[in-house]
Design a protein around this motif. Structure first.
Motif, PDB file in Angstrom:
ATOM      1  N   THR A 298     128.087  77.793  -1.821  1.00  0.00           N
ATOM      2  CA  THR A 298     127.400  76.697  -1.134  1.00  0.00           C
ATOM      3  C   THR A 298     126.132  77.183  -0.442  1.00  0.00           C
ATOM      4  O   THR A 298     125.077  76.538  -0.529  1.00  0.00           O
ATOM      5  CB  THR A 298     128.344  76.049  -0.101  1.00  0.00           C
ATOM      6  OG1 THR A 298     129.538  75.660  -0.773  1.00  0.00           O
ATOM      7  CG2 THR A 298     127.721  74.840   0.543  1.00  0.00           C
TER       8      THR A 298
ATOM      9  N   ASP B 263     132.409  69.775  -4.186  1.00  0.00           N
ATOM     10  CA  ASP B 263     133.553  70.371  -3.483  1.00  0.00           C
ATOM     11  C   ASP B 263     134.068  69.452  -2.380  1.00  0.00           C
ATOM     12  O   ASP B 263     133.279  68.937  -1.576  1.00  0.00           O
ATOM     13  CB  ASP B 263     133.100  71.712  -2.882  1.00  0.00           C
ATOM     14  CG  ASP B 263     134.249  72.515  -2.299  1.00  0.00           C
ATOM     15  OD1 ASP B 263     135.403  72.043  -2.336  1.00  0.00           O
ATOM     16  OD2 ASP B 263     133.986  73.616  -1.797  1.00  0.00           O
TER      17      ASP B 263
ATOM     18  N   ASP C 203     127.141  72.466  -6.721  1.00  0.00           N
ATOM     19  CA  ASP C 203     128.015  73.362  -5.952  1.00  0.00           C
ATOM     20  C   ASP C 203     129.466  73.147  -6.388  1.00  0.00           C
ATOM     21  O   ASP C 203     130.016  72.060  -6.232  1.00  0.00           O
ATOM     22  CB  ASP C 203     127.867  73.039  -4.455  1.00  0.00           C
ATOM     23  CG  ASP C 203     128.652  74.001  -3.587  1.00  0.00           C
ATOM     24  OD1 ASP C 203     128.835  75.165  -3.985  1.00  0.00           O
ATOM     25  OD2 ASP C 203     129.084  73.570  -2.491  1.00  0.00           O
TER      26      ASP C 203
END
Ligand SMILES: Nc1ncnc2c1ncn2[C@@H]1O[C@H](COP(=O)(O)OP(=O)(O)OP(=O)(O)O)[C@@H](O)[C@H]1O
Ligand SMILES: [Mg+2]
Length: 165
Positions: free
Chosen positions: A21, A44, A136
């Motif tokens: 991230t 995520d 991500d």
């Protein structure tokens, strides 16, 4: 004249806390400062990429509402309508939701289940005007990460260098 083509890059590593991230946010922000148009996708359930660019209450509004990645994937909808502008120039984002914890279950019975993200990104890639799409990934290695990899041209794997090798 060669056609401009968006580059889609996944930040993935099934090891937690390896820097996915942080790298994704920093690369995205740096590219935006250079004048490149960047779309970030928070894949995520921990919401950390979304939290990098929005205050917590706004993140929760996205996460609990309908404008998030989970809602789009569940309904197999085009991500075009799920993009939000960050407070930063050239930097847009598709927010995540804590409900992403159930994404493997949602994908399980869908047709061509590893290509759902890829299909939902088609219009953004063709007409969105972005130079980069950065995704991500969560610290897992299941069907959802397979979707992220199938939608990407490149993968960056952040790793922590340690004396243990
Ligand atoms: N290049 C770096 N150097 C030092 N610390 C870093 C670096 N990149 C990330 N970190 C730190 O490591 C921790 C984990 O980073 P990050 O949340 O980016 O990892 P992650 O792979 O996204 O984690 P998760 O698997 O939980 O999603 C954070 O505290 C972050 O500040
Ligand atoms: Mg992360």
């Amino acid at each position: 004249m060669t056609e401009k083509r968006v580059k889609t890059i996944a930040f993935a590593n099934n090891k937690g806390g390896s820097g996915k991230t942080t790298t994704c946010a920093n690369v995205g922000y740096s590219l935006s400062l250079l004048g490149r148009r960047v779309l970030l996708i928070d894949g995520d359930m921990q919401l950390n990429l979304t939290l990098s660019f929005f205050p917590e209450d706004e993140v929760m509004d996205y996460a609990c509402g309908e404008k998030n990645l989970y809602a789009a994937m569940k309904k197999e909808e085009d991500l075009w309508d799920y993009v939000v502008h960050t407070p930063y120039e050239n930097l847009d984002l598709v927010p995540s939701s804590t409900l992403m914890s159930g994404i493997e279950y949602e994908l399980f019975a869908k047709w061509q289940r590893e290509l759902i993200l890829s299909r939902s990104l088609k219009r953004l890639k063709e007409e969105g005007g972005y130079d980069y799409i950065l995704i991500d990934a969560p610290p897992t290695l299941g069907g959802w990460v397979m979707n992220i990899l199938c939608a990407s041209d490149y993968v960056i794997l952040p790793v922590e260098a340690s004396p243990w090798g």
